[in-house]
Design a protein around this motif. Structure first.
Motif, PDB file in Angstrom:
ATOM      1  N   ASN A   1      78.701   6.468 -10.517  1.00  0.00           N
ATOM      2  CA  ASN A   1      80.041   5.574 -10.546  1.00  0.00           C
ATOM      3  C   ASN A   1      81.285   6.476 -10.822  1.00  0.00           C
ATOM      4  OD1 ASN A   1      78.437   3.131 -10.403  1.00  0.00           O
ATOM      5  ND2 ASN A   1      78.021   3.079 -12.683  1.00  0.00           N
TER       6      ASN A   1
ATOM      7  N   THR B   1      78.030  11.712   1.394  1.00  0.00           N
ATOM      8  CA  THR B   1      77.230  10.541   0.860  1.00  0.00           C
ATOM      9  C   THR B   1      76.372  10.702  -0.320  1.00  0.00           C
ATOM     10  OG1 THR B   1      76.911   9.581   3.117  1.00  0.00           O
ATOM     11  CG2 THR B   1      75.263   8.865   1.593  1.00  0.00           C
TER      12      THR B   1
ATOM     13  N   TYR C   1      76.041   5.838  -1.265  1.00  0.00           N
ATOM     14  CA  TYR C   1      77.462   5.351  -1.608  1.00  0.00           C
ATOM     15  C   TYR C   1      77.939   6.347  -0.676  1.00  0.00           C
ATOM     16  CZ  TYR C   1      75.503   2.786  -5.494  1.00  0.00           C
ATOM     17  OH  TYR C   1      74.714   1.992  -6.397  1.00  0.00           O
TER      18      TYR C   1
ATOM     19  N   ILE D   1      82.229   8.011  -7.164  1.00  0.00           N
ATOM     20  CA  ILE D   1      82.630   7.057  -6.353  1.00  0.00           C
ATOM     21  C   ILE D   1      83.842   6.230  -6.678  1.00  0.00           C
ATOM     22  CG2 ILE D   1      80.358   6.904  -5.292  1.00  0.00           C
ATOM     23  CD1 ILE D   1      79.829   4.134  -6.315  1.00  0.00           C
TER      24      ILE D   1
ATOM     25  N   GLU E   1      79.119   0.658  -9.432  1.00  0.00           N
ATOM     26  CA  GLU E   1      78.276   0.077  -8.376  1.00  0.00           C
ATOM     27  C   GLU E   1      77.001   0.256  -8.817  1.00  0.00           C
ATOM     28  OE1 GLU E   1      78.886  -0.174  -4.169  1.00  0.00           O
ATOM     29  OE2 GLU E   1      80.884  -0.145  -4.273  1.00  0.00           O
TER      30      GLU E   1
END
Length: 462
Positions: A42, A75, A65, A45, A49
């Protein structure tokens, strides 16, 4: 609005439209349960999420993500807690973490600095060493300067410098991401798909056990991919350079795509991830369909993936030699009814087992690539639209009739058109435009992207 004003708005479309971003590298976040992996994800990013709860094993399904740091895309794959000697559900989660490591470019190994290195951590380190992947050691839960001495003790793991962070507060996260970027492979330039003499890239897609590996072996003239009656034998894409029709082609054999509810279970999640990556790297996709069975939701979904990705498309019906006349009749009806969004794709009827009609595959691929790379001169394109609008104007809605004022082809691979209009064009009229574009200029085997730029109303100049 004058034509020169249009030129100002159109400028820059071509160069940007033809640049395709390469697949983002994958960073797997692994570690034993409850060391703060999801909290760290989290933080990376920049939004909440990943599910975070102070209970070991909350993360079960694999989740990927998109992330960016200092302009570099990657990613992030959040994994469940890794217990090397686990059983039952924990063992399944551990297996998925192993797969994440296999498929990652860089591994972030998260350790709880307040607890220190445990026997489980040391067991994970041995597995990471054998993987040969770059590892960034994360000493989490270092919330203040006083706790940094705890992080320093993790040098004992023997996998490099521990990076002290506090996933909860963000402390040290920037330095950690700098280290991750250093460990990532060199960034590939944006794909331009120009023909520089290298082999054209073809992705083989389809449901599990539809015959993709058999087709690859038949094309190669030898056994290069494992063929088994058990669906899902192929997990990772296999790149093979094969000589066909006097040219070298790079074929990518991918794991079969299962139904949606199977996607997040074990290796199938990563099969999806790698299949999408293979599609991003490909120029054209050959979707293999079992002609003996009715078209399934998975078949249509795979075709939609190709269309959405903007890649050229060939549909190959396998086991055609086993069909009787009745089944062929019903298959044609299914194609007409269900493949309405890809009727433009070349279709070939083949037998991966016997090699029947295999010689038709390369011409179909070349046709699709030619359509994918087709460009229409601007003058010719605007004459086409002038004739089209005169013969078939947009229906009047609410007392107004939108018009196409000017059109340009913004790019190829796939062909992209921008229509400058006086109002919004309805979806049905845009479908009509696409159909007429195909009738006039071909574009066989490629999706077409049509967008609008609606002229804003301006007050009179004084």
């Amino acid at each position: 609005m004058s034509e020169s004003e249009y030129d100002i708005e159109v400028a820059g479309f071509g160069d940007e439209a033809e640049r395709e971003l390469p697949p983002a590298p994958v960073v797997a976040v692994v570690g034993r349960p409850n060391v703060g992996k999801s909290t760290l994800v989290n933080r990376i990013i920049g939004r909440r999420e990943a599910v975070v709860e102070d209970v070991p094993g909350v993360t079960r399904d694999r989740v990927a993500y998109d992330a960016t740091w200092n302009g570099r895309r990657f990613t992030v794959v959040d994994t469940g807690g890794w217990l090397p000697d686990a059983q039952g559900l924990a063992a399944a989660i551990a297996e998925q973490a192993r797969l994440a490591v296999d498929l990652a470019d860089v591994v972030m190994f998260v350790v709880d600095a307040t607890v220190g290195a445990t026997d489980v951590d040391e067991a994970v380190v041995e597995i990471l060493r054998r993987s040969g992947k770059p590892v960034v050691l994360v000493a989490n839960k270092v919330d203040d300067v006083g706790a940094e001495s705890d992080a320093a003790l993790l040098w004992s793991l023997g996998i490099g410098e521990p990076h002290p962070v506090s996933a909860v507060h963000g402390r040290g996260s920037g330095d950690l991401l700098d280290a991750v970027l250093e460990a990532l492979p060199a960034e590939a330039p944006p794909e331009t798909f120009t023909d520089l003499g290298g082999p054209r890239r073809v992705a083989l897609l389809g449901r599990p056990n539809v015959g993709k590996s058999s087709l690859l072996n038949k094309l190669a003239g030898e056994t290069r991919a494992v063929v088994d009656a058990v669906a899902g034998t192929t997990r990772d894409p296999i790149d093979e350079e094969i000589q066909l029709g006097g040219k070298t082609w790079r074929f990518i054999d991918t794991a079969g795509i299962r139904r949606r509810h199977r996607e997040n279970q074990g290796a199938d999640f990563y099969a999806i991830l790698r299949t999408q990556s293979a599609l991003e790297r490909a120029e054209v996709a050959v979707v293999l369909v079992d002609a003996e069975e009715p078209l399934a939701e998975q078949d249509l979904r795979i075709i939609s993936m190709v269309v959405d990705a903007g890649r050229a498309l060939v549909i190959a019906y396998n086991k055609w030699d086993l069909l009787d006349e009745e089944r062929r009749h019903y298959l044609e009806r299914e194609i007409d009814r269900q493949l309405h969004n890809a009727r433009w794709a070349p279709r070939v009827n083949v037998s991966a087992k016997t090699g029947r009609h295999m010689e038709k595959l390369v011409p179909a691929i070349e046709t699709a690539l030619e359509g994918w790379n087709t460009r229409v001169p601007t003058a010719k394109l605007n004459q086409f639209f002038a004739d089209l609008v005169n013969a078939h104007p947009h229906p009047i809605r609410g007392g107004k009739q939108p018009k196409i004022l000017f059109a340009t082809q913004a790019g190829v691979r796939p062909p992209r058109f921008v229509l400058f209009t006086s109002g919004f064009l309805e979806e049905g009229y845009r479908r009509f435009i696409e159909r007429r574009l195909r009738e006039e200029f071909g574009f066989e085997g490629t999706p077409i992207d049509i967008t609008m730029k609606i002229r804003e109303k301006r007050g009179r100049r004084k």
